[in-house]
Design a protein around this motif. Structure first.
Motif, short mmCIF file in Angstrom:
data_model
loop_
_atom_site.label_atom_id
_atom_site.label_comp_id
_atom_site.label_asym_id
_atom_site.label_seq_id
_atom_site.Cartn_x
_atom_site.Cartn_y
_atom_site.Cartn_z
N GLN A 99 57.78 39.63 -4.10
CA GLN A 99 57.14 39.16 -2.86
C GLN A 99 56.30 40.29 -2.29
O GLN A 99 55.13 40.40 -2.60
CB GLN A 99 58.19 38.64 -1.87
N THR A 138 63.37 38.82 -1.70
CA THR A 138 63.57 37.64 -2.54
C THR A 138 64.96 37.05 -2.46
O THR A 138 65.15 35.91 -2.86
CB THR A 138 63.34 37.97 -4.02
N LYS A 142 65.47 34.95 -7.50
CA LYS A 142 64.20 34.83 -8.22
C LYS A 142 64.01 36.00 -9.20
O LYS A 142 63.39 35.83 -10.26
CB LYS A 142 63.03 34.80 -7.23
#
Lengths: 157, 322
Positions: A99, A138, A142
């Motif tokens: 991210q 995250t 993930k």
């Protein structure tokens, strides 16, 4: 005081004048401009600075540059080749394993070391290998799915 | 960047000890996973660091007939993965595996974990934090922040490997300019947060010997907030030998609860009979008697005092029931 450090970095032999008190992290980031390796907690608690030394994950913030003289260091910059993401990098991209991206280089290098030793790890093995790497975005699921996907892609190929 | 120091990389233990004797302001460094963060925080300021990474003799790991000899520079990852240790000295393998995270264990060494600096929430902080708090007696200041009326420092020893080696009856080999001396591991530690090791200024921890005695079962576990990296607010090791339906020998040790790893005494009444509730109750009592958890971590003292016997009971029951 500076001394000559002979070391392999991303497949290339180098000889540089490096201060005795330089951390491997300082040498890579400030000396060589390899800023993919991140300086996170600066105390060995977050894993953002993970690089490989002779194929084993190592915390560059808790390692003196001269203490790995003569050895083979690999950073996140070594993963892609000819502008193409590695299998693991592609899996992180496609499975939203990144991210903000700050922990990603450390996650990638820890996962890279795992997959070289254990090409088809189960979830427990992935969790154990990444246990020292923190991510604040995250929630980890993930990331674990990304490593799994990379392993499965490897088997398919 | 760390503060300035010179780095020496000797090739033998004898050369390392000689360098240490020549440089009073020096420190040994092995894996560096504890010392380097401490240097960055201003908790240590060596003029010279003597890197033991080039000393091959410190990485020897060999089993003789009745004992295992582990060089001080053997990594915790190597100890945790050694099949002989997993089978014959499980508490040691479990303790090595419980330290920090996988990346730390690949670099961190046996000597580093046994000589780990004592820890406290008033000490393991940045320079500015400690300045704002006017320091503590372990460094610069003059009082112990967890026990302000005390004449001593209560920083806690938090190594995981020491309690396991204590219950396994280990001996340490210390190398100095005059040669090697041996000490039972229990005598290597002192109950003082500022002066917790019986290690001479020019000595290094050279090796550890662990008896490979038949019939012993052992285990180690720790309480932790996070599954990796955390130091133990409390850790417990247990070793026992069973003869038929009776407990023939029992040893227990704790970490994280005092300034040294504590070998728990007074457990003799449990021996010579099957394990029962009265025995477990006595273990509870002795653990609390022999340790002194203080406000050295953010994990509160009452919780640590309650959880220590719970953990010890669980480990002892599991070992007893096989």
């Amino acid at each position: 005081m500076k001394n000559i450090l002979g070391i392999w970095v991303n497949g290339r032999w180098r000889e540089d004048a490096v201060a005795d008190n330089a951390l491997l992290l300082d040498y890579l980031r400030d000396g060589l401009g390899l800023t993919g390796t991140k300086q996170g907690c600066d105390g060995g608690e977050c894993g953002a600075c993970t690089v490989l030394v002779d194929g084993e994950p190592r915390l560059a913030c808790s390692t003196l540059a001269h203490s790995v003289a003569g050895r083979r260091v690999e950073t996140v910059e070594s993963l892609a080749s000819d502008g193409n993401l590695s299998r693991l990098q592609r899996a992180f991209h496609e499975h939203l394993g990144t991210q903000c991206g700050f922990c990603t280089p450390g996650m990638l290098m820890a996962a890279e070391a795992l997959l070289r030793k254990n090409p088809k790890p189960d979830r427990a093995a992935i969790r154990a290998a990444l246990a020292g790497n923190l991510c604040r975005c995250t929630g980890y699921v993930k990331i674990i799915e990304s490593v799994e996907a990379a392993a499965n892609a490897g088997v398919a190929a | 960047m760390l503060p300035d120091f010179r780095l020496a990389r000797p090739q033998s233990a004898a050369a390392a000890v000689a360098l240490r004797a020549e440089n009073p302001g020096s420190r040994f460094i092995a894996g560096g996973t504890d010392l380097l963060p401490n240097i960055r925080r201003g908790l240590a300021s060596p003029e010279v660091l003597i890197d033991l990474g080039g000393v091959a003799e410190l990485r020897e790991l060999r089993a003789d007939d009745d004992k295992l000899r582990i060089g001080a520079g053997v990594t915790l990852a190597t100890i945790a993965a050694d099949v002989r240790i997993q089978q014959r000295l499980p508490a040691l393998a479990q303790a090595a595996l419980a330290v920090a995270g996988p990346t730390h264990r690949a670099a961190a060494t046996l000597c580093g974990n046994l000589c780990l600096d004592t820890r406290c929430q008033y000490y393991n902080q940045s320079e500015s934090w400690r300045t704002g708090n006017q320091f503590c007696m372990k460094l610069v200041g003059d009082i112990c922040r967890v026990a302000p009326k005390s004449a001593r420092c209560y920083a806690a020893f938090s190594g995981d490997v020491a309690p396991a080696l204590l219950v396994l009856g280990a001996t340490v080999e210390l190398l100095g300019p005059q040669g090697v001396r041996r000490l039972p591991l229990a005598e290597f530690y002192r109950d003082d947060g500022m002066d917790w090791l019986a290690l001479g200024k020019d000595e290094m921890l050279y090796a550890v010997e662990v008896p490979l005695a038949d019939g012993w079962l052992s285990t180690y576990d720790k309480i932790r907030i996070r599954g990796a990296v955390d130091f133990p607010p409390v850790g417990v090791a247990i070793a026992l030998r069973r003869e038929g339906e009776a407990l023939a020998e029992l040893r227990s040790a704790c970490t994280g609860a005092s300034s040294r790893p504590e070998l728990i005494d007074g457990l003799e009444p449990l021996v010579g009979k099957p394990l029962d509730e009265a025995g477990l109750a006595l273990l509870d009592k002795r653990l609390l008697k022999c340790t002194q958890p203080m406000e050295t971590t953010v994990v509160p003292v009452p919780y640590r005092r309650r959880v220590m016997p719970v953990l010890a009971r669980k480990l002892l029951r599991n070992l007893w029931q096989g």
